[in-house]
Design an enzyme around this catalytic site. Sequence first.
Site, PDB file in Angstrom:
ATOM      1  N   LYS A   1      -6.305   3.490   8.913  1.00 42.45           N
ATOM      2  CA  LYS A   1      -5.388   4.476   8.337  1.00 42.45           C
ATOM      3  C   LYS A   1      -5.964   5.896   8.426  1.00 42.45           C
ATOM      4  O   LYS A   1      -5.235   6.847   8.733  1.00 42.45           O
ATOM      5  CB  LYS A   1      -5.098   4.116   6.876  1.00 42.45           C
ATOM      6  CG  LYS A   1      -4.320   2.817   6.710  1.00 42.45           C
ATOM      7  CD  LYS A   1      -4.142   2.453   5.248  1.00 42.45           C
ATOM      8  CE  LYS A   1      -3.377   1.157   5.079  1.00 42.45           C
ATOM      9  NZ  LYS A   1      -3.217   0.759   3.665  1.00 42.45           N
TER      10      LYS A   1
ATOM     11  N   SER B   1       0.804  -1.226   0.000  1.00 39.54           N
ATOM     12  CA  SER B   1       0.000   0.000   0.000  1.00 39.54           C
ATOM     13  C   SER B   1       0.837   1.275   0.000  1.00 39.54           C
ATOM     14  O   SER B   1       0.270   2.367  -0.013  1.00 39.54           O
ATOM     15  CB  SER B   1      -0.929   0.016   1.218  1.00 39.54           C
ATOM     16  OG  SER B   1      -0.179  -0.041   2.411  1.00 39.54           O
TER      17      SER B   1
END
Length: 841
Positions: free
Chosen positions: A754, A711
Amino acid sequence: MPASEAEEDVMVQAPPALEESEIKKSQQTEEDPKGGLAIPEILPVMPLRDVVIFPGMMVPLIVSREQSVELVDDVVVNNKLIALVAQKSPEIEDPTPSDIFQFGTVGIILKMLKFPDGSVRILVQGLNRVGLDDFIQTSPYMVARVSEIEETGGETREVTAKDRHLSTQFQKFLELNPHAPQELQVILMNIEDPGRRADIVASTINVAVHEKQSVLETFNIENRIDTVLGLLARELDLVELGSRLQEQVQDEVSKSQKEYFLREKLKAIRKELGEEDDREMEVDELRQKLEEANPPEEVRKEATRELDRLAKMGPGSAEHTVTRTYLDWILSLPWNISTKDNLDLELAQQVLDEDHAGLVKVKDRIIEYLAVRKLKENMKGPILCFAGPPGVGKTSLGRSIARALGREFVRISLGGVRDEAEIRGHRRTYIGALPGRVIQGLKKAGTNNPLFMLDEIDKLGSDFRGDPSSALLEVLDPAQNDTFSDHYLDVPFDLSKVMFITTANYLENIPGPLRDRMEILDITGYTLEEKVHIAKGYLVPKQLEEHGLKKSEVRFDTTALKRIIQQYTREAGVRNLEREIGSVCRKIAKEMALGHEGKVRVAGRDVEVYLGPEKYYPEVAERTSDPGVVTGLAWTPVGGDILFIESTRMPGGKGFKLTGQLGDVMKESAEAAMSFVRANAKTYGIPDEFFSSSDIHLHVPGGAVPKDGPSAGVAMAISLLSLAHEVPVRPDVAMTGEITLRGRVLAVGGIKEKVLAAYRAGIRTILMPARNIKDLEDIPDEIRKRLAFHPLEMVGDAVGVALPSIAIKPAKKTAKKVSKKKGSKKESAGKKISKLRAKRA
C-alpha cells in the site's frame, strides 16, 4: 442325415446306425419318399420345438411331453404316420393350433425306444409336404385334416443351372465347415430331384426356424432354390470369415513356434562357437551399472530381482521392454551423486546482488541457510515459498539462488496440472508408464541435491484423476520426503537434500496442509529507484541484444526510464516495463534500418515520441477536490493500489446505499463507519437534520472489479465527515485501517504494498494504524524519508490530518490530547523503526 433338436429343449444325438434293411428302405425313399404309402386325410399332429422336418430327412427325436408320448404310442400301433409341424415360439409348453405353423411334413416312425424316465426316442423320416386344413381334436393331442402339397415348376434350363450352382456352393460350404458330416456329399450325389436337394441343403445350414419354414412353404422348385441359395451365400460368408481368422491364428502360432525354435537353435550354435549371448552381455552390463550406481540396499534388492527376471525373458517378450525401461530409470538416477555447495557467504551475496535489486528478506534467508549449512553439513533442505505479484522475479530469483549455491537448477510448472500421476508417477502396469515429474527432474539434474523450483503452485487443479496438491504433501515435508516413493519406481528415494522453492501469486488458493509445510517469503513490488536500477542493469541490455542494437549505439537516460515507469506502467513488477523498453528499441531499430546514423539518446522528452501519449497520470488532486472523496489504499494479488471512496447526499430520509461491487466485509465496514459518524454527530459538529432529511450514497469507483476487506473503514468514515461538512479532504493524504463502532483503528495487512502504491501515485502523507508501525521496517529508506506517516489510534487522529478545518466542538480538549498522543506516537514510531533497523544491522 444331420442331427437336429428335438421337440423338447434337449439336444438330439446323431442318428443310430441302421440295419441293412432300413438302409435299403431309406435309399428307396430318396426316390419315392412316400414309399408307395397313401397319405390319409386325417393325421395326428406333433408340434416340434426349434426344428423343421423336410421331406426325405431322417431325424432322431426325443419325446417327453405327455401328449406327444401318448400320440407316439397310438401311431406306432396303426400306420406310423404323423404330421410334424414346427412351433412358432419354442417357449410355449402346451401349444394350441394357433401356436404352430400351417404347413408341415408327413413323417413315418421308423424306430421307437422307451426310457425309464418316461421319455421316448423315435427315428422319423419325412415323406411329403402337407397343409393343415382344420383341426378335428386338440386333446389329448392334436388331430387335423391334412392335404398333400404338390410341387410346381418342372426341370427347366434355369432350374438345372441353379441346381448345379447350389451343389457347387454347398460342396464349398462342406469343405470349409469342419463340423459338417462327410456323408452329405455322397447323399447329394445320389439325389436327382432339385427340390429334394434344396431341402437337404436348407436342413443342413444353421439358419433360424422361421427361415427354414419359409423354405418348407415354398412349393415352386425354382423359387425354393433361389431362397436356399440366398441363405447358403450368407452362411458361406460367415464360414469363410471364420476360416480366415482360424488361418491367421494358426499362422501366428506357427510363426511364434518357428521363432522359438530358431532362437533356441541359434543359442545352441553360439554356444558351440564359444560366442557369448547378447542377452547375457546386456544383463552383465546392467549389473555392472548397478554396482557403479551403488543405490541403497532396498533399491539394490529390487533391481537385482528385476535383472534376474530380465535374464530369463526372451527379447521378443512383451515384458522385456517394460523391465528394461524400468531398470534404465533405476540405474540412471543419482542415488549418491551430490554437488558441493558454495559456502562462501560473501560470494553468494555478491551473486544475489548482481542478479536482483532489493529483495532483502529473501537474500538474507539464503545467506542464513548457507551459514547453517557451513556449520552443519547434513542439514535438510528448506521448503521456501516465494509469494508475490507477477513480474517481480520469483522464478529468476530461483535461478540466481542455484547459481549462488553452485547447485543444478530444475524447474517444473504446476499451472493446470490435475493428474496426481504427474507428481507420483504411473504404475508399471499401465502402457507407457513413466515416473513423476520429481523423479524426472532429478534424472535431468544428475544430482540428488539440486535446487528444485515448483512454479505456480497455487494454480494446481484436481479432478477424477486425483489431487496433485495432496501428492505434494509428502514431497514438501522435510520429515517425510527422505523416503519418497514414486509409483513407477516403487522404491524410496531420499529428497531431503533437495532445496525446494515454490512460487505463488495467491496464497489463498494453496490448501492449508500444503501451505503449513512451506516457509512463506513475501516478495512485494519494487520501488521507483529499484525499477530504474533493474532497467539499467538488466532490461535495457537484454532488449538491445534482442533487437540487434549495440550498447554504444543507444542510451537510455534516467529521466526517460523514470517517465516510462511512472507514466506508462502501473505494476508491482517490471514485466510491462520490459515490454515498453522493447517497444522503444523496435522503433529505434526501424530508424536505423531506414538509414539513421550515429548514436541515439532516449531522453525524458523523447518518451512520448516513441510510446505515444501518457497512459497514467496523477489524478489524486483532481479526484479529491470535491467534498466526500477520499483516497484509500488497497492490497491486490498483483501489488498495492489506490482507490477512491466517494459519498454524496440526496433529499430523502435516513437511506444508506452502497455500490461498487463490494464484498460482505467491505459493506460491513461502510455500515460501521456510518454508525460511528451518526453516533458522534455532535462531537464532530454535524447537524441532526443532515441524516434525517438526506439519503447517503457511498460508492467505490471501478464497479467491474470486486472489492472486499475491512481496511477501508477509516477512509469511509472520513468520506462521510467530509460530506457532512462539505469540506474536501487534503489531496496529498491517503489512508488505511479498520475501525470499530467506537472509532478505534485496528491493524491491517499489506502495508508495504500500500505504501509503494501511494508513493507511485504521488501521495506524500499516509494515515495508518499505529499497530502497523512495525511494518514500516520493510519500507526502503529512500521512500520512508519522502513520506510522512501518521499513526492512528482513533478516527479522530485521522480527522485532524485529513480535515484540519473541521472544528470538533464538544471535545476540543480531547482533540488536543489525541493530537499530542498522535505526535508522541510519531516520535515513538520513528524510534521503534530505528531500533528495529539497528537490531537487524
